[in-house]
Design a protein around this motif. Structure first.
Motif, PDB file in Angstrom:
ATOM      1  N   GLY A 150      -2.284   0.943  -4.766  1.00 39.21           N
ATOM      2  CA  GLY A 150      -2.135   1.018  -3.320  1.00 39.21           C
ATOM      3  C   GLY A 150      -3.445   0.802  -2.592  1.00 39.21           C
ATOM      4  N   GLN A 173      -6.907   6.981  -2.698  1.00 38.96           N
ATOM      5  CA  GLN A 173      -6.536   5.880  -1.804  1.00 38.96           C
ATOM      6  C   GLN A 173      -7.766   5.243  -1.171  1.00 38.96           C
ATOM      7  N   SER A 184     -10.044   1.881  -1.605  1.00 34.57           N
ATOM      8  CA  SER A 184      -9.964   0.656  -0.814  1.00 34.57           C
ATOM      9  C   SER A 184     -11.314   0.283  -0.207  1.00 34.57           C
ATOM     10  N   TRP A 205      -4.459  -2.125   0.113  1.00 34.40           N
ATOM     11  CA  TRP A 205      -5.058  -1.834   1.420  1.00 34.40           C
ATOM     12  C   TRP A 205      -6.279  -2.725   1.649  1.00 34.40           C
ATOM     13  N   GLN A 210       0.829  -1.204   0.000  1.00 42.65           N
ATOM     14  CA  GLN A 210       0.000   0.000   0.000  1.00 42.65           C
ATOM     15  C   GLN A 210       0.869   1.262   0.000  1.00 42.65           C
TER      16      GLN A 210
END
Length: 290
Positions: free
Chosen positions: A139, A83, A86, A143, A62
């Motif tokens: 990433g 991000q 996730s 996660w 991640q």
């Protein structure tokens, strides 16, 4: 919500750290500074495969993807948004792999939050290159896989699990730093940190990301994933970009567009709907009025 505030502010800390340290070295250093603490913390009573999987996906891949994306031009506020892909990744993987059921209200809330997130991402992507966006999405997927490993670990003490994943990232991160950034680049940055004009800010960022974001934020997150279905907990991470935009606005001068503020309100509303299962459970436990 506390975790969202800690993680939203973490992107400012990462921006300050990456202003001095190369990305792979900084990612390894983030966890390496926690290793001495493990001398006083017993190993969590979980299977090694879930401990290593959590450390590999959540702690290593991640942040490797995220730090590289930010290093090559991903804006801080946009990184805090992308991000959070996730969350839908976690919900989908939880339904497919853990057979967790979703209520119609949760689906509606998650869909609204994702729609708001996509709207902000589309607006921000007009001024960003594609490669940093794609790397950040990688990433986010890492996660999500880490979230599932954490949930499967079923750690009796989630804080111990959060601390012990620190044994995984340093070796691959420092190896990648040696191969990609050079064998002395990261160590030179570390030994000259007090002599650099960006050194104090980088050390402050390192302390924040290691203690507040990792130990406290990830510890609380792991606890929540152990108590509630991933589909209930994961939508709250969609609040992180709202905090990320706000702090980037106040501290870095990244002013959000009114369109992004409106879409952020949609994200918040979707998260509240997505957490409806918690609200109904709490209502069911409360005594009926006499």
């Amino acid at each position: 919500m506390v975790v969202a505030v800690l993680w939203g502010g973490n992107f400012i800390a990462l921006d300050q750290g990456l202003g001095h340290f190369p990305p792979f070295f900084f990612a390894g250093l983030r966890f390496a500074v926690l290793l001495p603490v493990l001398l006083f913390v017993p190993r969590p009573q979980v299977k090694w495969r879930w401990l290593i999987g959590y450390g590999l996906f959540f702690g290593t891949l991640q942040f490797a993807f995220l730090f590289v994306a930010m290093e090559i031009g991903m804006p801080t506020g946009l990184a805090s948004l992308v991000q959070q892909a996730s969350a839908p990744f976690t919900v989908v993987l939880g339904a497919l792999l853990l057979r967790e059921k979703l209520t119609p209200v949760q689906l509606l809330g998650i869909s609204a939050a994702v729609l708001g997130m996509v709207a902000i991402g589309w607006h921000r992507a007009q001024t960003a290159t594609l490669l940093p966006l794609l790397i950040t999405v990688c990433g986010a997927f890492s996660w999500a896989l880490g979230n599932l490993c954490s949930r499967k670990a079923e750690a009796p003490n989630p804080l111990h699990l959060t601390l012990w994943i620190a044994i995984v990232p340093p070796l691959p991160m420092f190896t990648a730093s040696t191969l990609v950034e050079g064998p002395s680049t990261g160590w030179h940055a570390l030994t000259t940190v007090l002599d650099s004009p960006t050194g104090i800010a980088a050390l402050t960022g390192l302390a924040y990301t290691s203690l507040l974001a990792t130990v406290i934020g990830s510890g609380l997150w792991t606890t929540l994933l152990g108590r509630y279905p991933a589909s209930t907990v994961a939508p709250f991470s969609l609040l992180v970009p709202v905090v990320g935009f706000s702090t980037a606005w106040l501290l870095l001068g990244e002013r959000p567009h009114p369109f992004e503020l409106a879409a952020g309100a949609v994200v918040v509303g979707g998260v509240l709907l997505g957490s409806a299962r918690i609200n109904r459970r709490r209502a069911a436990l409360e005594p009926a009025p006499v």
